[in-house]
Design an enzyme around this catalytic site. Structure first.
Site, PDB file in Angstrom:
ATOM      1  N   HIS A  71      -9.213   4.650  -3.929  1.00 57.47           N
ATOM      2  CA  HIS A  71      -9.646   3.698  -3.030  1.00 57.47           C
ATOM      3  C   HIS A  71      -8.803   3.562  -1.755  1.00 57.47           C
ATOM      4  O   HIS A  71      -7.477   3.464  -2.050  1.00 57.47           O
ATOM      5  CB  HIS A  71      -9.550   2.116  -3.540  1.00 57.47           C
ATOM      6  CG  HIS A  71     -10.351   1.959  -4.758  1.00 57.47           C
ATOM      7  ND1 HIS A  71     -11.895   1.495  -4.525  1.00 57.47           N
ATOM      8  CD2 HIS A  71     -10.385   2.059  -6.318  1.00 57.47           C
ATOM      9  CE1 HIS A  71     -12.417   1.442  -6.140  1.00 57.47           C
ATOM     10  NE2 HIS A  71     -11.682   1.804  -6.760  1.00 57.47           N
ATOM     11  N   HIS A 188     -18.405   3.182 -13.136  1.00 57.76           N
ATOM     12  CA  HIS A 188     -17.340   2.168 -13.789  1.00 57.76           C
ATOM     13  C   HIS A 188     -18.169   1.122 -14.443  1.00 57.76           C
ATOM     14  O   HIS A 188     -18.574   0.385 -13.723  1.00 57.76           O
ATOM     15  CB  HIS A 188     -16.180   1.759 -12.726  1.00 57.76           C
ATOM     16  CG  HIS A 188     -15.295   0.658 -13.360  1.00 57.76           C
ATOM     17  ND1 HIS A 188     -14.720   0.671 -14.730  1.00 57.76           N
ATOM     18  CD2 HIS A 188     -14.762  -0.558 -12.930  1.00 57.76           C
ATOM     19  CE1 HIS A 188     -13.873  -0.358 -14.802  1.00 57.76           C
ATOM     20  NE2 HIS A 188     -13.965  -1.104 -14.065  1.00 57.76           N
ATOM     21  N   ASP A 314      -6.961   6.247 -10.047  1.00 60.24           N
ATOM     22  CA  ASP A 314      -7.518   5.040  -9.421  1.00 60.24           C
ATOM     23  C   ASP A 314      -6.554   4.264  -8.715  1.00 60.24           C
ATOM     24  O   ASP A 314      -6.354   3.089  -8.879  1.00 60.24           O
ATOM     25  CB  ASP A 314      -7.730   4.383 -11.019  1.00 60.24           C
ATOM     26  CG  ASP A 314      -8.429   2.972 -10.890  1.00 60.24           C
ATOM     27  OD1 ASP A 314      -9.520   3.105 -10.066  1.00 60.24           O
ATOM     28  OD2 ASP A 314      -8.419   2.279 -11.581  1.00 60.24           O
TER      29      ASP A 314
END
Lengths: 432, 320
Positions: A71, A188, A314
């Site tokens: 991200h 996810h 992540d």
């Protein structure tokens, strides 16, 4: 740091290349940004005219890491992370290719956004950043994005980022459409109603802390739905980050049935468990939540036996304002690009996962899942690799992180094994 | 030479929960509270233990009763008490908990009483301020002074805590009172039962040290103490239980169900009560009810806790 594009020979290294099942002493020869040879045979190649000779005695050379789940705050959250700072963090962590999640603001659901990312990355010109595009417009879970156009523009996969597509019909059509394009869908899975207002793993610890729990079934139910849809549609499906034994079992069965499905796991669910939350430490508030030690062990075993294909960082930068709150009110997520390798090496040093499988899950396997020409040291491939000291101990100081956000779950952790040099297309982008 | 202290130094900086306290810690607080009851029953109720010290009550969640109890406790010990409730503070304007804490800390309070809707809020605050912090309830986590006042009430009636059978009944899942009581009563050697529908039980209730009973008659059979918990009305709409009518029939304490408990069983409730939801009026006002006495013990326990925490910090006063 002086950028160098020169041809070079990395000598006296331990060369690990899972794509060829290679783990041997040897050299790696780079010419014009590509690998000429890597391994014992490379010693017979001679040194190209004008190439530098770099001694790697005691060090290991392996493919650059491929991280399927990163991200980044840009566009929309540049105070948390920019593409530039994420690239610096990736380079420092040995990540040479990363897949950027689409839940930016605006969402990467339009060709213009994919082009914006490509343009920005070209200017920075260090590690390779591949945007993933949203499955549905605005991540709203209703209308499919222009997957064909997005794919042509360079989106390597489709995903809803932190969201889960709730509507099974929408998911089915997206998977069917993506199959025609040959594009993988990464998901996810969280069943929002069942997860409810949960903020950590459901169990005794959550009960004592007085925090609402998230049942493992909240991950499993949409995962099982998706696996059924993968069978129905023939889509290529990647369970982005599973966290518990039941999910691993569902993946094992789906793979045994011959479906084109793969699974990833966040490094956090391999290296940490719910006890790390301790007294409401918000840096350990993650999604999927840190689970019970039994689940962590199940994930390690699933990684070892290949049920879980890939490890992702992540990476999810959060600033202090979203973390300096009571646990239930804090945002999920932790930065991870710079600790991915060192944290993963815990499993090698503990004897739980052989080095070859571990490196495979960090390089070759994720590259294949995303369809990237990366993750291997095979001759002719781009010279994306890292030089690692597998045995260097250090204590992580968040102040050393290149990421704009310092919300690391490994604050003060003792780690063993560190990236010494990161090379992309033959050019050193980190270390010396 | 100074007089010997009547109590050993209380070896804790804050009171954030019952978890972390030892048997002697709890016994000491109950002994101190026994003495405070006597002060409260005098006509002149003021002591000078906390004279010159500042107590701030910081209530992010409205609670007239608990706040009044802490205020009275502080005043009876001679402290200057200031109340800050969320309605009048800038927390509503987006200031974070930590910012509020830093602001208050700059006013140099000696003791901070905190109630907040989030579990862990008191601990978070305690890390940021220089004074003693008492948790007056943080989410569904802990409410230590409530457990202490419950224990004091029981001990004064039964003369002991160990070996007693205590049934905690109702919405344990959402109850900080239940959690604090479970920790305390386990440490003090009571036999614990958790009574209520499984939808209102936290995961792993038996591992938390209480036998679970889904049928109330079984759960309170032979009990020495029955502790009722408040059932929030919003639990019905959230689907934890179907209706008030059904809940009262199966889990409300009435004479018929109470007949299964020991004849000298105490009936307790942390308040405020929902008459006709978890408890029948005739029981709440009946001879076995010690609910009003719990309120009196609340003031005494809070006096004891503040005194114990600030006794242990006397050196801070000497240093400045």
């Amino acid at each position: 740091m002086m950028p160098m594009t020169d041809d070079a020979v990395y000598e006296n290294a331990r060369i690990v290349d899972p794509a060829r099942n290679l783990d041997a002493r040897g050299s790696l020869v780079v010419r014009e940004g590509a690998i000429v040879a890597a391994g014992p045979e490379a010693r017979n190649q001679g040194v190209p005219e004008g190439a530098a000779r770099i001694d790697c005695a005691g060090l290991t050379v392996m493919p650059g890491l491929v991280d399927l789940r990163v991200h980044i705050g840009e566009p929309g959250g540049e105070h948390r992370e920019t593409i530039r700072s994420a690239c610096a963090a990736a380079a420092a962590g040995g990540v040479t290719s990363l897949v950027m999640m689409p839940d930016t603001d605006p969402v990467i659901d339009d060709v213009a956004l994919v082009e914006f990312v490509a343009r920005t990355v070209r200017e920075i010109d260090t590690v390779r950043v591949h945007p993933a595009a949203a499955i549905t417009k605005g991540l709203a879970g209703a209308e499919m994005t222009e997957m064909g156009n997005l794919r042509e523009a360079g989106a390597v996969m489709f995903t809803e980022g932190r969201q889960t597509v709730r509507d099974a019909a929408v998911m089915r059509r997206a998977m069917t459409y993506a199959r025609d394009l040959g594009a993988p869908i990464a998901h996810h899975t969280v069943e929002a109603d069942l997860a409810g207002n949960g903020v950590m793993n459901e169990g005794l610890l959550a009960s004592w802390l007085g925090l609402p729990g998230i049942a493992r079934e909240a991950e499993l139910l949409p995962l099982e739905r998706d696996l059924r849809l993968a069978r129905l549609t023939g889509a290529t499906y990647h369970a982005a980050k599973i966290s518990c034994a039941m999910s691993a079992e569902a993946m094992r069965r789906a793979k045994a049935a011959g479906l084109a499905v793969t699974a990833g796991v966040s490094i956090n669910n391999l290296a940490l468990n719910e006890n790390d939350i301790g007294e409401y430490r918000t840096f350990f508030k993650l999604s999927p939540p840190l689970r019970h030690e039994d689940d962590r062990l199940a994930m390690v075993e699933a990684l070892r036996n290949g049920t879980v294909d890939a490890i992702c960082s992540d990476h999810d930068p959060q600033d202090v304002d979203t973390k300096r709150l009571p646990f239930a009110e804090a945002e999920d997520g932790a930065v991870g690009l710079e600790t991915l390798l060192s944290a993963a090496l815990r499993l090698f040093h503990s004897g739980d996962v052989p080095l070859m499988r571990l490196v495979d899950a960090l390089t070759h396997r994720p590259a294949r899942i995303a369809g990237l020409e990366a993750g291997t040291l095979m001759p002719g491939r781009p010279a994306d690799f890292i030089v690692v000291d597998l045995d260097e101990p250090f204590v992580l100081d968040p102040a050393d992180l290149k990421s704009k956000s310092k919300n690391t779950a490994f604050d003060g952790a003792r780690l063993t094994g560190r990236v010494r040099r990161t090379v992309v297309a033959g050019r050193t982008v980190f270390g010396a | 030479m100074a007089e010997p202290a009547p109590f050993p130094v209380f070896a804790h900086r804050h009171l954030l929960g019952i978890a972390g306290l030892s048997y002697p810690d709890i016994a000491q607080l109950l002994d101190r509270a026994d003495a405070a009851v006597d002060i409260s029953r005098r006509r002149l109720k003021k002591s000078a233990v906390l004279r010159g010290l500042t107590q701030i009550n910081l209530f992010f969640e409205a609670s007239t009763r608990t706040q009044a109890s802490f205020e009275l406790a502080g005043k009876r010990l001679g402290a200057d008490v200031m109340n800050m409730s969320v309605g009048t503070s800038s927390v509503k304007k987006g200031e974070t908990l930590i910012d509020t804490a830093m602001t208050l800390n700059a006013m140099h309070p000696d003791i901070l009483i905190v109630r907040h809707q989030a579990a862990g809020a008191a601990a978070l605050l305690a890390r940021k301020v220089g004074c003693a912090v008492i948790n007056a309830g943080d989410g569904a986590h802990e409410h230590p002074t409530q457990a202490l006042l419950d224990a004091l009430t029981i001990r004064r009636h039964k003369g002991r805590l160990d070996g007693l059978t205590v049934a905690i009944c109702g919405d344990i899942l959402h109850s900080r009172v239940a959690r604090s009581n479970m920790v305390l009563l386990n440490i003090m050697g009571a036999q614990l039962r958790a009574v209520g529908p499984s939808t209102l039980m936290p995961a792993g209730i038996e591992a938390m040290g209480a036998r679970h009973y889904a049928r109330m008659q079984d759960g309170i059979r032979g009990a020495d103490v029955v502790m009722m918990l408040r059932l929030q009305r919003e639990r019905m709409t959230a689907g934890f239980v179907p209706s008030v009518r059904e809940y009262f029939r199966h889990y409300g304490l009435d004479a018929r169900k109470l007949a299964h408990a020991a004849t000298d069983c105490l009936v307790m409730h942390p308040g405020p009560m929902n008459r006709g939801v978890e408890i029948a009026s005739e029981i709440a006002d009946g001879p076995q009810s010690v609910i009003e006495e719990q309120v009196e013990m609340g003031v005494a326990v809070r006096m004891a806790v503040m005194e114990a925490l600030l006794d242990a910090r006397k050196w801070e006063g000497d240093a400045s």
